[in-house]
Scaffold this motif. Structure first.
Motif: not given
Length: 143
Positions: A19-23
């Motif tokens: 999730v964090v890396n997709e953001i």
């Protein structure tokens, strides 16, 4: 209440990392990430804050990254998490903020991580990166 297994913990950490890396790579909006974060239990939100603060530190955030991330986050520069991340060196301990500050802390941390990680992907890791999280497939590539 049943305890989660180590497998559940590992799966949750992988989900958090994704999730964090997709953001950070603009494959997911910060608002989508905030909605995901808001749906978590207090204990899980604390885990995420600890993990994202760790990601930010690993990306070697600077006070300048902090200021740029705060501007990107949409929060006031005077909000507690904003002040913490803009200090030189940046403060950690976001988990210790009151629960009603956790969403702000998440937004700031992810935004600052985005700034620092983008810089690192464009400099240190450009063309030679072996970090799987720097090479996430886009939605069309996943099909």
């Amino acid at each position: 209440m049943a305890e989660l297994s180590n497998g559940d913990d590992r799966a949750f950490r992988r989900e958090t990392e994704r999730v964090v890396n997709e953001i950070a790579q603009e494959l997911r909006t910060i608002d989508d990430g905030a909605a995901w974060f808001s749906g978590l239990s207090l204990a899980r939100r604390q885990e995420v804050l600890r993990d994202v603060a760790g990601y930010a530190m690993q990306a070697h955030i600077t006070a300048a990254d902090g200021r740029a991330g705060v501007a990107r986050s949409g929060l006031k520069p005077t909000a507690n998490p904003s002040v913490m991340v803009c200090m030189d060196p940046p403060r950690t301990g976001f988990v210790n903020l009151p629960a009603d500050e956790h969403l702000k802390a998440f937004r700031v941390l992810v935004s600052v991580f985005t700034v620092a990680d983008t810089r690192r992907r464009k400099t240190y890791c450009q063309g030679t990166c072996g970090h799987a999280w720097h090479n996430l497939p886009t939605a069309t590539e996943q099909l």
